[in-house]
Scaffold this motif. Structure first.
Motif, PDB file in Angstrom:
ATOM      1  N   GLN A  64       0.437  13.075  -8.449  1.00 15.31           N
ATOM      2  CA  GLN A  64      -0.348  13.998  -8.072  1.00 15.31           C
ATOM      3  C   GLN A  64       0.400  15.210  -8.150  1.00 15.31           C
ATOM      4  O   GLN A  64       0.114  16.436  -8.627  1.00 15.31           O
ATOM      5  N   LYS A  65       1.833  15.031  -7.823  1.00 19.07           N
ATOM      6  CA  LYS A  65       2.747  16.539  -7.745  1.00 19.07           C
ATOM      7  C   LYS A  65       2.760  16.887  -9.272  1.00 19.07           C
ATOM      8  O   LYS A  65       3.010  18.080  -9.469  1.00 19.07           O
ATOM      9  N   GLN A 106       0.951   4.191  -2.718  1.00 18.48           N
ATOM     10  CA  GLN A 106       0.753   5.750  -2.103  1.00 18.48           C
ATOM     11  C   GLN A 106       1.843   6.722  -2.912  1.00 18.48           C
ATOM     12  O   GLN A 106       1.509   7.624  -3.141  1.00 18.48           O
ATOM     13  N   LEU A 131      -5.882  29.204  -7.485  1.00 18.80           N
ATOM     14  CA  LEU A 131      -6.258  28.442  -6.331  1.00 18.80           C
ATOM     15  C   LEU A 131      -7.150  29.611  -5.511  1.00 18.80           C
ATOM     16  O   LEU A 131      -8.166  29.386  -4.985  1.00 18.80           O
ATOM     17  N   ILE A 176       1.163   7.309  -6.180  1.00 20.60           N
ATOM     18  CA  ILE A 176       0.059   7.936  -6.664  1.00 20.60           C
ATOM     19  C   ILE A 176       0.205   9.510  -6.077  1.00 20.60           C
ATOM     20  O   ILE A 176       0.221  10.582  -6.880  1.00 20.60           O
ATOM     21  N   GLN A 177       1.158   9.646  -5.228  1.00 22.53           N
ATOM     22  CA  GLN A 177       1.777  10.945  -4.475  1.00 22.53           C
ATOM     23  C   GLN A 177       2.315  11.584  -5.699  1.00 22.53           C
ATOM     24  O   GLN A 177       2.133  12.734  -5.969  1.00 22.53           O
ATOM     25  N   ASN A 199     -15.389  22.136 -14.240  1.00 22.83           N
ATOM     26  CA  ASN A 199     -16.086  21.375 -13.138  1.00 22.83           C
ATOM     27  C   ASN A 199     -16.699  22.560 -12.388  1.00 22.83           C
ATOM     28  O   ASN A 199     -17.817  22.592 -11.976  1.00 22.83           O
ATOM     29  N   SER A 220       0.411  17.018 -11.353  1.00 23.69           N
ATOM     30  CA  SER A 220      -0.903  17.429 -12.030  1.00 23.69           C
ATOM     31  C   SER A 220      -1.662  18.251 -10.611  1.00 23.69           C
ATOM     32  O   SER A 220      -2.727  18.017 -10.281  1.00 23.69           O
ATOM     33  N   ARG A 221      -1.017  19.428 -10.506  1.00 21.07           N
ATOM     34  CA  ARG A 221      -1.498  20.278  -9.533  1.00 21.07           C
ATOM     35  C   ARG A 221      -2.319  21.189 -10.377  1.00 21.07           C
ATOM     36  O   ARG A 221      -2.066  21.719 -11.399  1.00 21.07           O
ATOM     37  N   VAL A 222      -3.562  21.808  -9.657  1.00 19.60           N
ATOM     38  CA  VAL A 222      -4.020  22.978 -10.162  1.00 19.60           C
ATOM     39  C   VAL A 222      -3.094  24.233  -9.990  1.00 19.60           C
ATOM     40  O   VAL A 222      -2.280  24.382  -9.131  1.00 19.60           O
ATOM     41  N   LYS A 233     -10.300  20.255 -17.137  1.00 20.88           N
ATOM     42  CA  LYS A 233     -11.025  19.643 -16.297  1.00 20.88           C
ATOM     43  C   LYS A 233     -11.507  20.323 -14.972  1.00 20.88           C
ATOM     44  O   LYS A 233     -12.550  20.415 -14.732  1.00 20.88           O
ATOM     45  N   TYR A 234     -10.590  20.964 -14.339  1.00 23.97           N
ATOM     46  CA  TYR A 234     -10.955  21.779 -13.110  1.00 23.97           C
ATOM     47  C   TYR A 234     -11.621  23.050 -13.472  1.00 23.97           C
ATOM     48  O   TYR A 234     -12.743  23.122 -12.843  1.00 23.97           O
ATOM     49  N   LEU A 278       0.863  -1.141  -0.075  1.00 22.02           N
ATOM     50  CA  LEU A 278       0.014  -0.048   0.089  1.00 22.02           C
ATOM     51  C   LEU A 278       0.832   1.200   0.204  1.00 22.02           C
ATOM     52  O   LEU A 278       0.578   2.409  -0.555  1.00 22.02           O
ATOM     53  N   VAL A 279       1.753   1.104   0.823  1.00 22.51           N
ATOM     54  CA  VAL A 279       2.555   2.543   0.874  1.00 22.51           C
ATOM     55  C   VAL A 279       3.335   2.878  -0.435  1.00 22.51           C
ATOM     56  O   VAL A 279       3.501   3.761  -0.919  1.00 22.51           O
TER      57      VAL A 279
END
Lengths: 136, 243
Positions: free
Chosen positions: B140-141, B133, B150, B136-137, B232, B143-145, B228-229, B129-130
């Motif tokens: 995420q970095k 994570q 913000l 995925i983390q 929405n 694909s930031r808005v 996308k952001y 799992l780690v």
């Protein structure tokens, strides 16, 4: 997908929702967002300048239950800790505490980022050198 | 002479054995229907991977192939050919739906080219799992808005919440409504700007070699995230304004 009891609890009774004075020197503000779900999270801390202890933490999150629970939990955890200690909180700790499923892990990442952003903002305001978080 | 597309491999016709491009629905030599292949949507239309495509020609080709695949034409054909006409029709429909839409086309091409969008391409099965994570983390970095939006996004959400609360109490704040209208206009404009940038990247990608394509792909992924952001948000505001 069912939320865990802890997520539901934080969602129904979010801790520390609110706003701190953004312009105050002892307040750090972190504003972060995740594009895939449109979640935005603001986390604020008020730090005691003598002790570097986070005395107050507030958040406001627009997002799903997991995002709200993650940020609610984050504010609970950082309160009473020093800023450097708060930086040691990892998103994986939040995942474990809230039993977040894999698709919601990004919510915990967001909360960790929000803590870092808030502390970063406070450090910048107070000219505190960026200290790398202790390696785990 | 067969023009071999760069995105397919030649396969032999089951009937006349003459080679044709994978995903070609009919043998160019003997005109017999071909079984659906694992080739990509572009090759169904005889296209190579390009983002700027002639939509009118695509639609024409779609109608032409749809007619040729019509079940009535296979009433006296073999069972295999009957089955293929149905499967090919499904493939053709999927291909057309994906390629005619500029955003879906871009996403699809990026996926074909191996760029990872949103969720990890590698299924997070039973790996620790780690580790997942962290993976995925890391995504995420990338694909930031963008930070530039913000603050505005947050403020907009605050206003939306205020509006919803007021509605619940049966109140209507015309000032709030007006400010939401302005925000919507602004965000619609930002979506338009993303679309223009996206088209500029299409042209860079289409005309570029591998070295030029790499940064264009990165740019397109970031633009799709941003879009996308923004859409929405526009959807949320539109919903509450009821217009």
């Amino acid at each position: 997908m069912a939320y865990s009891d802890k997520v539901v609890d934080h969602y129904n009774n979010p801790r520390n929702v609110g706003t701190l004075d953004k312009s105050a020197a002892e307040v750090g503000t972190g504003l972060v967002g995740a594009p895939e779900c449109g979640d935005v999270m603001r986390l604020q801390i008020r730090v005691n300048p003598e002790t570097n202890v986070i005395e107050e933490a507030k958040f406001k999150t627009f997002g799903c239950g997991s995002a709200i629970a993650s940020s609610s939990l984050a504010t609970e955890w950082i309160k009473g800790r020093t800023v450097d200690d708060a930086l040691s909180i990892k998103n994986t700790d939040i995942v474990k505490e809230l039993s977040l499923p894999p698709v919601k892990i990004h919510c915990s990442v967001l909360a960790e980022d929000a803590i870092r952003a808030a502390i970063g903002d406070w450090k910048k305001k107070n000219n505190v050198a960026e200290i790398a978080p202790p390696a785990k | 002479m067969l023009k071999v597309l760069e995105n397919t491999v030649p396969v032999a016709c089951w009937s006349c054995s003459v080679a044709h491009n994978e995903s070609t629905l009919f043998c160019p030599d003997c005109s017999k229907i071909q079984p659906p292949s694992s080739g990509d949507f572009f090759s169904v239309f005889g296209l190579e991977h390009r983002l700027n495509i002639d939509l009118a020609a695509l639609e024409q080709e779609f109608h032409r192939l749809s007619r040729r695949l019509h079940p009535d034409r296979f009433a006296r054909a073999s069972e295999n050919e009957k089955d293929w006409s149905l499967a090919d029709t499904a493939l053709l429909n999927d291909a057309y739906r994906t390629l005619k839409d500029p955003l879906r086309r871009t996403e699809y091409l990026l996926k074909l080219e191996g760029a990872e969008m949103g969720v990890s391409a590698a299924a997070p099965s039973d790996a620790a799992l780690v580790q997942n994570q962290e993976k995925i983390q890391n995504q995420q970095k990338t694909s930031r808005v963008p930070a530039d939006l913000l603050g505005e996004v947050f403020d907009l959400n605050m206003q939306l919440e205020e509006m919803r609360m007021a509605r619940k109490m049966g109140q209507e704040d015309p000032e709030l409504k007006e400010s939401l209208r302005q925000a919507k206009e602004k965000f619609v404009g930002l979506v338009g700007a993303v679309d223009r940038e996206l088209r500029a990247q299409w042209t860079i990608w289409d005309g570029g070699d591998a070295a030029a394509r790499q940064p264009a792909q990165q740019a397109m992924m970031a633009l799709l995230d941003r879009r996308k952001y923004l859409s929405n948000l526009v959807r949320d505001v539109t919903e509450i304004l009821g217009d």
